[in-house]
Design an enzyme around this catalytic site. Structure first.
Site, short mmCIF file in Angstrom:
data_model
loop_
_atom_site.label_atom_id
_atom_site.label_comp_id
_atom_site.label_asym_id
_atom_site.label_seq_id
_atom_site.Cartn_x
_atom_site.Cartn_y
_atom_site.Cartn_z
N GLY A 1 79.21 -22.09 -25.18
CA GLY A 1 79.48 -20.77 -24.63
C GLY A 1 78.27 -19.86 -24.71
O GLY A 1 77.90 -19.19 -23.73
N ASP B 1 78.23 -28.07 -29.97
CA ASP B 1 78.72 -26.71 -30.20
C ASP B 1 77.68 -25.76 -29.62
O ASP B 1 76.55 -26.14 -29.35
CB ASP B 1 78.93 -26.45 -31.69
CG ASP B 1 79.93 -25.33 -31.96
OD1 ASP B 1 80.34 -24.66 -31.00
OD2 ASP B 1 80.30 -25.14 -33.14
N HIS C 1 80.20 -28.90 -20.68
CA HIS C 1 80.23 -28.83 -22.14
C HIS C 1 79.30 -29.87 -22.76
O HIS C 1 79.73 -30.76 -23.51
CB HIS C 1 81.66 -29.04 -22.64
CG HIS C 1 82.12 -28.02 -23.63
ND1 HIS C 1 82.41 -26.71 -23.28
CD2 HIS C 1 82.33 -28.08 -24.97
CE1 HIS C 1 82.79 -26.04 -24.35
NE2 HIS C 1 82.73 -26.84 -25.39
N GLY D 1 75.75 -21.08 -22.18
CA GLY D 1 76.16 -20.79 -20.81
C GLY D 1 75.94 -19.34 -20.42
O GLY D 1 75.48 -19.03 -19.31
#
Length: 258
Positions: free
Chosen positions: A193, A190, A186, A196
């Site tokens: 996701g 922000d 992480h 990734g």
């Protein structure tokens, strides 16, 4: 060569290869672009951008986005701007090699309307946790003081894997594992996701060719987003205590998207 990896686990690789469909290669080779795509517009990049954004709660529909991107129909900027940013990041990935600098650039592009400008393309400098919609903390990411070293390990492993001779089952395994390790680190404030999922497909494309961009993995993750998050959660609450031996359900999601 795989025994040189510093952060990406390989313990599940043999069992994974036994569980993946024997026709994975054929399914991959049969992928093709959509007829609606043009030299200026990619249907499957739209699918990736829309559904990866929807996983993060963006209120956007594929049909509307295609009307906007392919046919120039105007919507309110707030409706499309984050998806446009992510679409641009996918286009950037298609045209550039996967490495540390280019991943930072891709993140800068996709986070343009997600984080403040001084955070775009930069590693976070604060503690990070992931919470449920009702405010319950479900994961504590690595300390910012250890973050740089973990990312260096990941980039080292990426270099090894990008140069290694892998069969298609191994490529899919490591694409999913790279996705998983990245989101568990992480590294950004922000957009982790989105990054990734882009990273996963970018690795596939570097190893297997352009058909990788036609895989509707982001759509499958969205349509099974409760299972997607459940498979992320089962590894553990804190970065230092993650158990990657529990990662098989997550790893098998990608080949199932074919």
């Amino acid at each position: 060569m795989l025994n040189e990896l510093k952060i990406i686990p390989v313990e599940l690789l043999e069992n994974y290869c036994l569980q993946v469909d024997n026709d994975l290669q054929l399914k991959f080779e049969n992928l093709q672009d959509a007829e609606i795509s043009t030299s200026e517009f990619s249907f499957y990049t739209s699918v990736s951008s829309v559904y990866s954004s929807k996983i993060e709660g963006e209120d956007i529909e594929l049909d509307s986005y295609i009307k906007h991107k392919r046919f120039g129909i105007e919507f309110l900027p707030d409706y499309t701007k984050k998806i446009d940013d992510l679409y641009f990041a996918y286009d950037f990935a298609k045209a550039n090699l996967l490495n540390a600098d280019n991943l930072a650039n891709a993140y800068e592009f996709l986070s343009k309307h997600i984080v403040a400008k001084n955070y775009q393309g930069k590693l976070r400098s604060s503690n990070m946790y992931v919470s449920t919609p009702d405010g319950r903390i479900e994961y504590f990411a690595i300390s910012p003081f250890k973050l740089q070293k973990e990312m260096e390990k990941l980039y080292y492993d990426l270099t090894i894997l990008l140069s290694a001779k892998l069969n298609i089952n191994e490529v899919f395994f490591f694409a999913s594992m790279i996705h998983l390790v990245f989101v568990k680190i992480h590294p950004f404030n922000d957009g982790n996701g989105r990054t990734g999922r882009l990273l996963e497909k970018w690795f596939l494309a570097q190893k297997l060719g352009e058909n990788a961009w036609f895989i509707e993995s982001e759509k499958m993750y969205y349509e099974n987003h409760q299972k997607y998050y459940e498979n992320l959660r089962i590894l553990g609450l804190e970065y230092e205590e993650l158990d990657y031996k529990k990662a098989m359900p997550f790893l098998l999601m990608l080949p199932n998207s074919l």
